[in-house]
Design a protein around this motif. Structure first.
Motif, mmCIF file in Angstrom:
data_model
loop_
_atom_site.group_PDB
_atom_site.id
_atom_site.type_symbol
_atom_site.label_atom_id
_atom_site.label_comp_id
_atom_site.label_asym_id
_atom_site.label_seq_id
_atom_site.Cartn_x
_atom_site.Cartn_y
_atom_site.Cartn_z
ATOM 1 N N PRO A 60 0.815 -1.219 0.000
ATOM 2 C CA PRO A 60 0.000 0.000 0.000
ATOM 3 C C PRO A 60 0.844 1.263 0.000
ATOM 4 N N GLN A 61 0.472 2.212 -0.839
ATOM 5 C CA GLN A 61 1.196 3.469 -0.944
ATOM 6 C C GLN A 61 0.579 4.511 -0.015
ATOM 7 N N SER A 62 1.413 5.283 0.639
ATOM 8 C CA SER A 62 0.904 6.361 1.474
ATOM 9 C C SER A 62 0.630 7.585 0.602
ATOM 10 N N SER A 63 -0.467 8.305 0.898
ATOM 11 C CA SER A 63 -0.778 9.525 0.163
ATOM 12 C C SER A 63 -0.028 10.726 0.731
ATOM 13 N N ASP A 64 0.676 10.522 1.818
ATOM 14 C CA ASP A 64 1.426 11.596 2.456
ATOM 15 C C ASP A 64 2.776 11.742 1.760
ATOM 16 N N PRO A 65 3.058 12.901 1.112
ATOM 17 C CA PRO A 65 4.330 13.061 0.419
ATOM 18 C C PRO A 65 5.531 12.880 1.338
ATOM 19 N N MET A 66 5.386 13.222 2.628
ATOM 20 C CA MET A 66 6.495 13.053 3.558
ATOM 21 C C MET A 66 6.824 11.578 3.746
ATOM 22 N N MET A 67 5.786 10.725 3.790
ATOM 23 C CA MET A 67 6.009 9.296 3.918
ATOM 24 C C MET A 67 6.647 8.724 2.670
ATOM 25 N N GLN A 68 6.328 9.300 1.500
ATOM 26 C CA GLN A 68 6.864 8.800 0.257
ATOM 27 C C GLN A 68 8.363 9.055 0.140
ATOM 28 N N ASN A 69 8.906 9.945 0.972
ATOM 29 C CA ASN A 69 10.337 10.224 0.926
ATOM 30 C C ASN A 69 11.157 9.218 1.717
ATOM 31 N N LYS A 70 10.500 8.368 2.519
ATOM 32 C CA LYS A 70 11.228 7.405 3.331
ATOM 33 C C LYS A 70 11.680 6.236 2.465
ATOM 34 N N THR A 71 12.976 5.923 2.524
ATOM 35 C CA THR A 71 13.528 4.914 1.626
ATOM 36 C C THR A 71 13.916 3.641 2.355
ATOM 37 N N THR A 72 13.469 3.475 3.597
ATOM 38 C CA THR A 72 13.869 2.295 4.367
ATOM 39 C C THR A 72 12.780 1.236 4.414
ATOM 40 N N GLN A 73 11.684 1.439 3.681
ATOM 41 C CA GLN A 73 10.598 0.476 3.724
ATOM 42 C C GLN A 73 10.962 -0.758 2.901
ATOM 43 N N GLU A 74 10.885 -1.921 3.528
ATOM 44 C CA GLU A 74 11.287 -3.147 2.856
ATOM 45 C C GLU A 74 10.251 -3.558 1.812
ATOM 46 N N LEU A 75 10.714 -4.308 0.824
ATOM 47 C CA LEU A 75 9.820 -4.829 -0.206
ATOM 48 C C LEU A 75 8.990 -5.985 0.351
ATOM 49 N N ILE A 76 7.778 -6.162 -0.183
ATOM 50 C CA ILE A 76 6.951 -7.275 0.281
ATOM 51 C C ILE A 76 7.465 -8.609 -0.278
ATOM 52 N N PHE A 77 8.196 -8.572 -1.410
ATOM 53 C CA PHE A 77 8.768 -9.797 -1.958
ATOM 54 C C PHE A 77 10.127 -10.049 -1.326
ATOM 55 N N LYS A 78 10.360 -11.286 -0.869
ATOM 56 C CA LYS A 78 11.608 -11.676 -0.240
ATOM 57 C C LYS A 78 12.195 -12.868 -0.986
ATOM 58 N N GLU A 79 13.448 -13.175 -0.692
ATOM 59 C CA GLU A 79 14.031 -14.409 -1.217
ATOM 60 C C GLU A 79 13.261 -15.593 -0.641
ATOM 61 N N GLY A 80 12.859 -16.519 -1.511
ATOM 62 C CA GLY A 80 12.048 -17.654 -1.099
ATOM 63 C C GLY A 80 10.570 -17.477 -1.384
ATOM 64 N N THR A 81 10.151 -16.251 -1.754
ATOM 65 C CA THR A 81 8.755 -16.009 -2.088
ATOM 66 C C THR A 81 8.412 -16.682 -3.419
ATOM 67 N N TYR A 82 7.247 -17.312 -3.484
ATOM 68 C CA TYR A 82 6.771 -17.915 -4.727
ATOM 69 C C TYR A 82 5.902 -16.905 -5.473
ATOM 70 N N ILE A 83 6.119 -16.805 -6.765
ATOM 71 C CA ILE A 83 5.357 -15.880 -7.590
ATOM 72 C C ILE A 83 4.716 -16.643 -8.738
ATOM 73 N N GLN A 84 3.648 -16.076 -9.283
ATOM 74 C CA GLN A 84 2.894 -16.704 -10.353
ATOM 75 C C GLN A 84 3.216 -16.060 -11.699
ATOM 76 N N LYS A 85 3.039 -16.845 -12.748
ATOM 77 C CA LYS A 85 3.259 -16.345 -14.108
ATOM 78 C C LYS A 85 2.362 -15.145 -14.369
ATOM 79 N N ASP A 86 2.914 -14.105 -14.992
ATOM 80 C CA ASP A 86 2.233 -12.851 -15.332
ATOM 81 C C ASP A 86 1.928 -11.981 -14.117
ATOM 82 N N GLN A 87 2.393 -12.385 -12.931
ATOM 83 C CA GLN A 87 2.179 -11.560 -11.738
ATOM 84 C C GLN A 87 3.090 -10.338 -11.792
#
Length: 211
Positions: free
Chosen positions: A124-151
């Motif tokens: 989810p994206q924050s609508s607050d421009p100040m929050m959008q400047n934070k670059t320490t938010q981890e990705l939801i995809f990690k090593e070991g995550t399974y993904i589907q074709k065309d995802q």
């Protein structure tokens, strides 16, 4: 008698041009073995490695291709069809040529960034421009995550072109026209930027009185 310019002070912020957003999708189903990017808003360049995916489907298609080369090398129609399937699954022409030479299947598929810009995932994206400047938010995809074709895995936001979004209140909305001159003053940049209004949204956003 003469015309006098009317000046109005409004607030706003700089944001991405939504027409400059591109998606990176998985061409095969599989497991993320290696992730070369770590956080949202991380800058990436075109051609940069994003991840490696292990896919049983891809390995099987490569083995079928190698089998045809070894046992039915004269059957150009089948070999071309197998090669096209590998291209559709994400292998490059160079990797397919390497398959022809080594007869050894790649165990993982490297996904490269097709664009330059800032990396976003689907959290989810924050609508607050100040929050959008934070670059320490981890990705939801990690090593070991399974993904589907065309995802869709990532979105890449280009910063070659950006928007200045300004909020205009009702008492001056009738005075604002497309083509009106704007002087932008932003934090951190001493020199003002001259511009013109390019677009006015025709409706009010929910819960807001400004356009």
């Amino acid at each position: 008698q003469k015309e006098l310019p009317a000046e109005y002070e409004v607030s706003g912020f700089i944001t991405y041009d939504t027409k400059q957003i591109s998606s990176v999708s998985a061409r095969v189903s599989g497991r993320i073995d290696k992730l070369f990017v770590k956080y949202r808003y991380q800058p990436v360049t075109k051609g940069q490695k994003l991840m490696e995916i292990y896919s049983k489907e891809l390995v099987t298609e490569q083995e079928n291709f190698i089998y045809l080369l070894k046992n039915d090398s004269e059957n150009k129609i089948l070999i071309d069809a197998a090669e096209n399937r590998l291209l559709l699954l994400g292998l490059t022409a160079g990797q397919i040529n390497e398959l022809r030479t080594t007869n050894k299947a790649f165990q993982s598929l490297v996904i490269y960034s097709p664009y330059s810009g800032h990396l976003h995932d689907l959290s989810p994206q924050s609508s607050d421009p100040m929050m959008q400047n934070k670059t320490t938010q981890e990705l939801i995809f990690k090593e070991g995550t399974y993904i589907q074709k065309d995802q869709t895995i990532f979105n890449i936001y280009s910063t070659e072109k950006v928007w200045a979004l300004l909020n205009v209140f009702p008492d001056v909305q009738n005075e604002i026209k497309i083509g009106s001159k704007v002087i932008l003053s932003t934090n951190g940049i001493e020199q003002n930027i001259e511009a013109k209004i390019d677009f006015i949204e025709p409706v009010l956003r929910e819960g807001q009185q400004t356009v």
